[in-house]
Design a protein around this motif. Structure first.
Motif, PDB file in Angstrom:
ATOM      1  N   LEU A  45       0.793  -1.256   0.246  1.00 25.80           N
ATOM      2  CA  LEU A  45      -0.216  -0.098  -0.073  1.00 25.80           C
ATOM      3  C   LEU A  45       0.968   1.379   0.016  1.00 25.80           C
ATOM      4  O   LEU A  45       0.525   2.148  -0.701  1.00 25.80           O
ATOM      5  CB  LEU A  45      -0.756   0.085   1.133  1.00 25.80           C
ATOM      6  N   LEU A  46       2.009   1.315   0.916  1.00 24.88           N
ATOM      7  CA  LEU A  46       2.772   2.635   0.650  1.00 24.88           C
ATOM      8  C   LEU A  46       3.417   2.656  -0.572  1.00 24.88           C
ATOM      9  O   LEU A  46       3.691   3.782  -0.992  1.00 24.88           O
ATOM     10  CB  LEU A  46       4.028   2.151   1.991  1.00 24.88           C
ATOM     11  N   ASN A  47       3.912   1.233  -1.383  1.00 26.04           N
ATOM     12  CA  ASN A  47       4.543   1.505  -2.524  1.00 26.04           C
ATOM     13  C   ASN A  47       3.442   2.010  -3.554  1.00 26.04           C
ATOM     14  O   ASN A  47       3.613   3.136  -4.325  1.00 26.04           O
ATOM     15  CB  ASN A  47       4.886   0.346  -3.012  1.00 26.04           C
ATOM     16  N   TRP A  48       2.298   1.808  -3.437  1.00 20.71           N
ATOM     17  CA  TRP A  48       1.171   2.423  -4.379  1.00 20.71           C
ATOM     18  C   TRP A  48       1.061   3.722  -4.233  1.00 20.71           C
ATOM     19  O   TRP A  48       0.865   4.563  -5.046  1.00 20.71           O
ATOM     20  CB  TRP A  48      -0.068   1.547  -4.190  1.00 20.71           C
ATOM     21  N   ILE A  49       0.925   4.376  -2.827  1.00 25.66           N
ATOM     22  CA  ILE A  49       0.755   5.598  -2.570  1.00 25.66           C
ATOM     23  C   ILE A  49       2.009   6.463  -3.199  1.00 25.66           C
ATOM     24  O   ILE A  49       1.942   7.428  -3.752  1.00 25.66           O
ATOM     25  CB  ILE A  49       0.577   6.029  -1.093  1.00 25.66           C
ATOM     26  N   TYR A  50       3.237   5.934  -3.003  1.00 23.31           N
ATOM     27  CA  TYR A  50       4.357   6.503  -3.541  1.00 23.31           C
ATOM     28  C   TYR A  50       4.174   6.608  -5.164  1.00 23.31           C
ATOM     29  O   TYR A  50       4.555   7.660  -5.515  1.00 23.31           O
ATOM     30  CB  TYR A  50       5.847   5.887  -2.962  1.00 23.31           C
ATOM     31  N   ARG A  51       3.780   5.572  -5.567  1.00 19.85           N
ATOM     32  CA  ARG A  51       3.833   5.593  -7.021  1.00 19.85           C
ATOM     33  C   ARG A  51       2.878   6.481  -7.716  1.00 19.85           C
ATOM     34  O   ARG A  51       2.969   7.375  -8.773  1.00 19.85           O
ATOM     35  CB  ARG A  51       3.529   4.121  -7.746  1.00 19.85           C
ATOM     36  N   LYS A  52       1.786   6.612  -7.019  1.00 17.34           N
ATOM     37  CA  LYS A  52       0.551   7.481  -7.405  1.00 17.34           C
ATOM     38  C   LYS A  52       1.062   8.972  -7.177  1.00 17.34           C
ATOM     39  O   LYS A  52       0.614   9.776  -8.148  1.00 17.34           O
ATOM     40  CB  LYS A  52      -0.697   7.368  -6.543  1.00 17.34           C
ATOM     41  N   THR A  54       4.285  10.034  -7.489  1.00 18.28           N
ATOM     42  CA  THR A  54       5.278  10.231  -8.364  1.00 18.28           C
ATOM     43  C   THR A  54       5.431   9.779  -9.929  1.00 18.28           C
ATOM     44  O   THR A  54       6.022  10.490 -10.675  1.00 18.28           O
ATOM     45  CB  THR A  54       6.628   9.499  -7.769  1.00 18.28           C
ATOM     46  N   GLU A  55       4.151   9.155 -10.214  1.00 15.26           N
ATOM     47  CA  GLU A  55       3.851   8.780 -11.837  1.00 15.26           C
ATOM     48  C   GLU A  55       2.656   9.459 -11.820  1.00 15.26           C
ATOM     49  O   GLU A  55       1.742   9.398 -11.295  1.00 15.26           O
ATOM     50  CB  GLU A  55       3.941   7.349 -11.871  1.00 15.26           C
ATOM     51  N   ASP A  56       2.770  10.118 -13.122  1.00 14.73           N
ATOM     52  CA  ASP A  56       1.576  10.685 -13.704  1.00 14.73           C
ATOM     53  C   ASP A  56       0.276   9.897 -13.986  1.00 14.73           C
ATOM     54  O   ASP A  56      -0.597  10.336 -13.769  1.00 14.73           O
ATOM     55  CB  ASP A  56       2.045  11.645 -14.831  1.00 14.73           C
TER      56      ASP A  56
END
Length: 98
Positions: A45-52, A54-56
């Motif tokens: 979940l933390l990875n998905w938050i980070y990716r959301k 930082t990635e457009d």
């Protein structure tokens, strides 16, 4: 088939949690294993938050919803685990309601 595997992973822990509830507790090794499985999902979940952030164009609703469901299933176990280990780190987990 991919979506089914994501949904299945979200609820695959239910039999283990039902057995823990039925038995009224868990040994240390079992409780540590379930805790680590839950931590694995929490870090996802933390990875998905980070990716959301930082990635457009990052958008995976199926993965997000399944991850949230799976993490929610672990929350009750996390609460019980933390309370049991607060008293004594090597104590087995005992669940109420049995």
């Amino acid at each position: 088939l991919w979506a089914f595997s994501i949904y299945l992973e979200a609820v695959a822990i239910l039999p283990q949690l039902f057995m823990l509830q039925k038995q009224g507790g868990a040994e240390n090794l079992t409780s540590h294993y379930i805790l680590l499985l839950g931590m694995y999902r929490l870090f996802y979940l933390l990875n998905w938050i980070y990716r959301k952030m930082t990635e457009d164009d990052y958008m995976q609703l199926i993965v997000w919803l399944s991850g949230i469901v799976q993490t929610a299933l672990y929350l009750d176990f996390f609460y019980t685990y933390i309370n049991a280990k607060r008293e004594r780190i090597d104590a087995p987990i005992e669940l109420d309601g049995v």
